[in-house]
Design an enzyme around this catalytic site. Sequence first.
Site, short mmCIF file in Angstrom:
data_model
loop_
_atom_site.label_atom_id
_atom_site.label_comp_id
_atom_site.label_asym_id
_atom_site.label_seq_id
_atom_site.Cartn_x
_atom_site.Cartn_y
_atom_site.Cartn_z
CG HIS A 93 -31.64 22.85 22.61
ND1 HIS A 93 -30.96 22.20 21.59
CD2 HIS A 93 -32.55 21.95 23.09
CE1 HIS A 93 -31.44 20.99 21.45
NE2 HIS A 93 -32.40 20.80 22.34
CG HIS A 94 -25.15 21.19 22.24
ND1 HIS A 94 -24.30 21.99 21.49
CD2 HIS A 94 -24.35 20.33 22.91
CE1 HIS A 94 -23.06 21.60 21.71
NE2 HIS A 94 -23.06 20.61 22.56
#
Length: 494
Positions: A143-144
């Site tokens: 996930h960013h």
Amino acid sequence: MAYYERLSAVDAAFLGIEDSCAPMHVGSVMLFDAAPLQLPDGILDIERIRLAVLSRLHLVPRFRQRLQFVPYDRSWIWVDDHRFRLAYHVRHSALPRPGDERQLKRLVGRIMSQPLDRGRPLWELWFVEGVAGNQVALISKTHHCMVDGISGADLMSVMLQPRPASDPGEPVPWVPRSRPSRAELLAAAIGRRLALPLQAGAAAIEVLRNPRTATAKALQAARAVGQALAPALRPASRTPSNVDIGPHRRFDWTRMAVADFKAVKNALGGTVNDVVLATVSGALRRFFAKRGQDPNCLQVKALVPVSVRKPDERGTLGNRVTEMIAPLPVHLPDPVARLEAVRATMSNLKESKMALGGEVLTAIAEWAVPNLLVQAVRLAERARPYNLIVTNVPGPQIPLYFLGSEMRTAYPVVPLFHDLGLVVGIFSYNGGMFWGFNADWEHIPDLHDFVEFIDQSFQELREAARKAAAGVAPRTAAPRRNRRGAAAAHRARP
């Protein structure tokens, strides 16, 4: 003692803007020699692979932490995952032998279409056997809110080694720490609110002590914020890549050589990143013409992420990036003219305060307005200040290994945002420039055409550089158009 960490404003923003059609994870597609990773019968030794991953997890504690929402101030925190299970995150898959590139690309698209489970640590590693050429693919997905492009490149050193060592190592014992109680989280939220006036008072005292310095900094910050917000007041043209994206992804890639990009910039000037943006500009010109849109009438802009990570922050998780918005000269038919236009644009942007303005807005969000960045992104989506994202991350220029197996490729996967149906990621590794193209499945069925146009656009620059090195003056060439593109361009002319 209870343990937790608050997410930064930028990290939390990537959670806030995520929805079912725009999952916010980054990733990569890496190909390895299969033999060192196989059992004697030729099957992938997934248990030894998991042991190797487990033996390195103590170097990245975030990978055993999950999110917890704090309702009192509507924020997110990281806590240790008491139900952590490695087999959930390190997955084993296969292509029907012999799996070709097309099948692998389709699998990447399907995996990247699936959001990560917020009830678990936000990462997955997919080891895929059956790839033609006796290769194993590793599809990573994180996930960013955990990593940006630069820190993600640094973290390759956790899993990959500069020497072909086959020993998976010994796992370090790990005991999850206790989570904070509701009372502790409430007390911390109240403490942060009470601290705001004290922080403001300290800032006011500093202004009184050094009024000239403070005024100069304030004016610089105000100008920087103005430059950062200015692109939203001048929207880019709507193009075939600016679409209402759906949940499904289409992925493609191409590979070039770092030496060829350096040869172009040495002969024609600029930087490697200037050559990248000029290449993208030429490909977009062809792509829009193929779709029946006259590129001579378009205002096209690219969002170019810029790292603000300090040297002592290398290898740390979280996001330390801001961005610049660069006009792309798709209206210019000559490749050399496009490169010169990109050079001038990027030089001016680097001298401007646009990147600093992004930092100032981030600092404001950290200080007092947790959802400011989320709202800014939502407004930007409606204003369309740019048409696509182009990231170019430098990686290690030496071969890297996992369990004695050499990594051959590293194609990056950049997430799509609303109204952005196409993004471009580039990662340089061991002399190669690895291009990854992520696109909306429904609206960009001709992604392979755009990849071909990237190759053609760069070949134009290589040919111009060869002539320049040989002392031959470059000749401006008219752009090639198919009948559909030429007819549409003729109708668009005034």
